[in-house]
Design a protein around this motif. Sequence first.
Motif, short mmCIF file in Angstrom:
data_model
loop_
_atom_site.label_atom_id
_atom_site.label_comp_id
_atom_site.label_asym_id
_atom_site.label_seq_id
_atom_site.Cartn_x
_atom_site.Cartn_y
_atom_site.Cartn_z
N GLN A 238 -45.37 -22.20 2.92
CA GLN A 238 -45.65 -22.23 1.49
C GLN A 238 -44.59 -23.06 0.78
O GLN A 238 -43.41 -23.05 1.18
CB GLN A 238 -45.61 -20.82 0.88
CG GLN A 238 -46.89 -20.03 0.96
CD GLN A 238 -46.78 -18.75 0.16
OE1 GLN A 238 -45.77 -18.05 0.19
NE2 GLN A 238 -47.83 -18.41 -0.57
N GLN B 7 -41.67 -17.25 -12.80
CA GLN B 7 -42.28 -17.00 -11.51
C GLN B 7 -42.31 -18.25 -10.65
O GLN B 7 -42.13 -19.37 -11.13
CB GLN B 7 -43.71 -16.46 -11.70
CG GLN B 7 -44.60 -17.35 -12.53
CD GLN B 7 -45.92 -16.68 -12.88
OE1 GLN B 7 -46.11 -15.49 -12.63
NE2 GLN B 7 -46.84 -17.43 -13.47
N VAL C 294 -44.73 -20.31 -8.11
CA VAL C 294 -46.17 -20.46 -7.94
C VAL C 294 -46.46 -21.28 -6.68
O VAL C 294 -45.92 -22.38 -6.51
CB VAL C 294 -46.80 -21.16 -9.16
CG1 VAL C 294 -48.31 -21.16 -9.05
CG2 VAL C 294 -46.34 -20.49 -10.46
N ALA D 163 -51.94 -20.04 0.76
CA ALA D 163 -52.17 -19.64 -0.63
C ALA D 163 -51.42 -18.33 -0.91
O ALA D 163 -50.66 -17.84 -0.08
CB ALA D 163 -53.66 -19.49 -0.89
N GLY D 164 -51.66 -17.76 -2.05
CA GLY D 164 -51.01 -16.51 -2.41
C GLY D 164 -50.83 -16.40 -3.90
O GLY D 164 -51.09 -17.35 -4.66
N ASP D 165 -50.41 -15.22 -4.34
CA ASP D 165 -50.17 -14.98 -5.76
C ASP D 165 -48.80 -15.49 -6.17
O ASP D 165 -47.88 -15.56 -5.35
CB ASP D 165 -50.26 -13.48 -6.06
CG ASP D 165 -51.65 -12.92 -5.82
OD1 ASP D 165 -52.63 -13.67 -6.03
OD2 ASP D 165 -51.75 -11.75 -5.39
N PRO D 166 -48.62 -15.84 -7.46
CA PRO D 166 -47.29 -16.18 -7.94
C PRO D 166 -46.31 -15.02 -7.69
O PRO D 166 -46.69 -13.85 -7.76
CB PRO D 166 -47.51 -16.40 -9.44
CG PRO D 166 -48.96 -16.78 -9.56
CD PRO D 166 -49.66 -15.97 -8.51
N GLN D 167 -45.07 -15.35 -7.41
CA GLN D 167 -44.06 -14.34 -7.13
C GLN D 167 -43.03 -14.32 -8.25
O GLN D 167 -42.50 -15.37 -8.62
CB GLN D 167 -43.38 -14.63 -5.80
CG GLN D 167 -44.34 -14.65 -4.62
CD GLN D 167 -43.63 -14.77 -3.29
OE1 GLN D 167 -42.53 -14.25 -3.11
NE2 GLN D 167 -44.26 -15.45 -2.34
N SER E 31 -38.54 -10.64 -6.20
CA SER E 31 -39.13 -11.06 -4.94
C SER E 31 -38.06 -11.68 -4.06
O SER E 31 -37.00 -12.11 -4.54
CB SER E 31 -40.26 -12.08 -5.17
OG SER E 31 -39.75 -13.29 -5.69
N THR F 265 -49.51 -27.06 -11.30
CA THR F 265 -49.09 -25.85 -10.60
C THR F 265 -48.03 -25.10 -11.40
O THR F 265 -48.07 -23.87 -11.49
CB THR F 265 -48.53 -26.21 -9.21
OG1 THR F 265 -49.55 -26.85 -8.45
CG2 THR F 265 -48.04 -24.97 -8.47
N SER G 107 -48.27 -22.26 -16.28
CA SER G 107 -48.95 -20.98 -16.16
C SER G 107 -49.71 -20.58 -17.42
O SER G 107 -50.37 -19.55 -17.45
CB SER G 107 -47.94 -19.88 -15.81
OG SER G 107 -46.96 -19.76 -16.81
#
Length: 408
Positions: free
Chosen positions: A52, A62, A64, A73-77, A82, A157, A160
């Motif tokens: 990633q 965050q 992204v 892929a994945g969710d924003p952290q 995190s 990207t 947000s």
Amino acid sequence: MTDGGRGDPDRSESFGEELLGVLLDRAPELAPDMVGPLIAETMARLGGREPQILLQDYGQQQLVPLPLGGLAAGDPQPIDQSEAGRCFLGSRPVEVLTPDGIRVHLPLLDGGDQVGVLAVTLDGIDDDTRRILRRITGLAADLLQTKNGYTDLFFRTRRSEPMSVAAEIQWSLLPPLSMVMPRVAVAGVLEPAYAVAGDSFDYALNGDVLHLAMVDAMGHGLDAATMATVAIGAYRHARRISIELSEIYLFMDRAVAEQFDPDHFVTAQMMRLDTETGRLQWVNAGHPAPMLIRGHRVVRRLDSPTTLPVGFGGAQPQVSAVALEPGDRVLCFTDGLIEEHESGQEQFGEEQLIAWVDQLEQAGQGIRTVARDLSHTLMRARGETTSDDATLVLVEWRGRTATHADEV
């Protein structure tokens, strides 16, 4: 045999060199959307899975995932909660054991500015793998920065929420938000990130001299963004022809006065830091006085004679100076940081600002983390209210003996 009886040096390609060579050889003509597949291919050859690239959003809240082919892929952290965020804030690798191996997070650093985080899962890791990963990540950061100029992919990207046209202008005008070098470091934050209009800053490290300016154009929206653009453009031009600070002010003043009505103005602050000696010079044209932070607390305001804001035809200003000590930080900020208030309440004020600076400085964090935390803490303390731009820039003189290994 070569002269002196020595054999020819071994020029065969090692595994690590081959991995890096693929990145270097393909980078010049690599399309921006192929960055993901190239990084994924390189990580796969190292035995990595689920690579990633996580980019910091413009609000600095965050990380992204970059949605490119080959990347997971994945969710924003959230940066504050995190493992990827811990890597980002500390500018240090973070390794986390998982059921199927070890998840490694590496900071994507470019000139001290942090692009984001590269994450990959491995079956195991040793020092040789860590070394190769560190070098791959360094090349990946350079690649992302270079390709960013050719595409909107990375910008989209990082965004947000919707961004105003004025903010688009300001972000395109800004240098990297942070720079960490052996002798000097800079970190800045703009709020509101998606609607900033009249605030901006600029800096350049030319040899042993750091040049920095902060501006705050009157008004809001496109008019303010346009004035800030003219002021920063005039500052850069004057700086690049190597004139003195007081003359830079006059140059900026003429540029704004010639382009806008007589009642339009820009407050400004221009600085010059000798990174060899720590001698700081500055001119203040209507800004709040900067604050000197020494020993992790605010010790004084850097008061100085002020001149009229840029555009009002002020006289040639007096240049002030102070001798910094290694580790000193100087906080510059626009009035939106201290003049904001909730409905019916008093303004936030400098005393509250100083209290928060002292509290955050006690943690001993690097300059990027302090600038970000300070901006976000002040936003919360103001009740998330921002009717004006609120910008801050921290400058740290690290001293002549500082090295690249020092904490960033």
